[in-house]
Design a protein around this motif. Sequence first.
Motif, short mmCIF file in Angstrom:
data_model
loop_
_atom_site.label_atom_id
_atom_site.label_comp_id
_atom_site.label_asym_id
_atom_site.label_seq_id
_atom_site.Cartn_x
_atom_site.Cartn_y
_atom_site.Cartn_z
N GLY A 11 -5.96 7.78 -4.95
CA GLY A 11 -5.34 7.03 -3.85
C GLY A 11 -4.55 7.89 -2.89
N THR A 12 -3.91 8.94 -3.40
CA THR A 12 -3.09 9.77 -2.51
C THR A 12 -3.94 10.71 -1.66
N ARG A 13 -5.24 10.69 -1.82
CA ARG A 13 -6.13 11.42 -0.91
C ARG A 13 -6.26 10.69 0.43
N LEU A 14 -5.91 9.43 0.45
CA LEU A 14 -5.99 8.61 1.66
C LEU A 14 -4.75 8.88 2.53
N PRO A 15 -4.87 8.76 3.85
CA PRO A 15 -3.75 9.08 4.75
C PRO A 15 -2.48 8.27 4.48
N GLU A 16 -1.37 9.00 4.39
CA GLU A 16 -0.02 8.44 4.31
C GLU A 16 0.22 7.52 3.12
N VAL A 17 -0.41 7.81 2.00
CA VAL A 17 -0.20 7.03 0.78
C VAL A 17 0.97 7.62 0.00
N THR A 18 1.83 6.75 -0.48
CA THR A 18 2.95 7.16 -1.31
C THR A 18 2.96 6.35 -2.60
N GLU A 19 3.56 6.92 -3.61
CA GLU A 19 3.76 6.19 -4.87
C GLU A 19 5.07 5.43 -4.77
N GLY A 20 5.11 4.26 -5.40
CA GLY A 20 6.32 3.47 -5.39
C GLY A 20 6.17 2.30 -6.34
N THR A 21 6.83 1.22 -6.03
CA THR A 21 6.69 0.00 -6.81
C THR A 21 6.35 -1.14 -5.86
N PHE A 22 5.68 -2.13 -6.42
CA PHE A 22 5.25 -3.31 -5.68
C PHE A 22 5.31 -4.44 -6.69
N TYR A 23 6.06 -5.49 -6.39
CA TYR A 23 6.31 -6.57 -7.35
C TYR A 23 6.84 -6.01 -8.67
N GLY A 24 7.63 -4.95 -8.59
CA GLY A 24 8.30 -4.40 -9.76
C GLY A 24 7.45 -3.51 -10.66
N THR A 25 6.23 -3.18 -10.26
CA THR A 25 5.38 -2.33 -11.09
C THR A 25 4.93 -1.10 -10.30
N ALA A 26 4.47 -0.09 -11.01
CA ALA A 26 3.97 1.14 -10.39
C ALA A 26 2.87 0.78 -9.39
N ALA A 27 2.93 1.41 -8.22
CA ALA A 27 2.02 1.03 -7.14
C ALA A 27 1.77 2.19 -6.20
N LEU A 28 0.76 2.01 -5.36
CA LEU A 28 0.52 2.89 -4.23
C LEU A 28 0.72 2.07 -2.97
N LYS A 29 1.30 2.72 -1.95
CA LYS A 29 1.60 2.04 -0.69
C LYS A 29 1.11 2.88 0.48
N VAL A 30 0.79 2.19 1.55
CA VAL A 30 0.48 2.85 2.81
C VAL A 30 1.48 2.31 3.83
N ARG A 31 2.28 3.23 4.36
CA ARG A 31 3.36 2.86 5.29
C ARG A 31 4.19 1.69 4.77
N GLY A 32 4.53 1.75 3.52
CA GLY A 32 5.40 0.76 2.91
C GLY A 32 4.74 -0.50 2.42
N LYS A 33 3.44 -0.67 2.68
CA LYS A 33 2.72 -1.87 2.23
C LYS A 33 1.91 -1.53 0.99
N GLY A 34 2.16 -2.26 -0.08
CA GLY A 34 1.42 -2.03 -1.31
C GLY A 34 -0.05 -2.37 -1.15
N PHE A 35 -0.93 -1.51 -1.68
CA PHE A 35 -2.35 -1.83 -1.66
C PHE A 35 -2.97 -1.82 -3.05
N CYS A 36 -2.22 -1.41 -4.04
CA CYS A 36 -2.64 -1.57 -5.44
C CYS A 36 -1.40 -1.45 -6.31
N ARG A 37 -1.46 -2.11 -7.44
CA ARG A 37 -0.33 -2.04 -8.36
C ARG A 37 -0.79 -2.33 -9.78
N MET A 38 -0.03 -1.84 -10.72
CA MET A 38 -0.30 -2.13 -12.12
C MET A 38 0.24 -3.51 -12.46
N TRP A 39 -0.38 -4.12 -13.45
CA TRP A 39 0.11 -5.40 -13.94
C TRP A 39 1.43 -5.21 -14.68
#
Length: 121
Positions: A11-39
């Motif tokens: 996922g971090t091969r894609l432009p401007e992707v960062t690791e973070g959390t989304f709905y309280g779980t580990a996630a990847l975000k693009v410009r602050g918007k989550g696009f995938c997350r762990m359950w």
Amino acid sequence: MATFEDVCRLGTRLPEVTEGTFYGTAALKVRGKGFCRMWSEREYNRDGVHDTEVLVVFCEPEAKSTLLENHSDVLFSTPHYEGYGAMLIRLARVELEDLAEWLEDSYRRRAPETLLRRLDR
């Protein structure tokens, strides 16, 4: 078998992707918007899934049922996601090539046009 480490690497091969959390779980975000997350643990318990880690990704709502049918060993949904453009990936069963494709598709649903143009160059 994939792990969240693989998700991050792909996922971090894609432009401007960062690791973070989304709905309280580990996630990847693009410009602050989550696009995938762990359950979360609550979701595993709610839906009785205990044999794999699960990743939530966005998908085109019109394509969801076909994707689920064609990849029923890897992809699934639950009543919680009914009528919503998201699907669940069993990381224990996914091939990395498919994971990369579904991550990019999810990214494309959340990234701004400027980043999509950059990706397509």
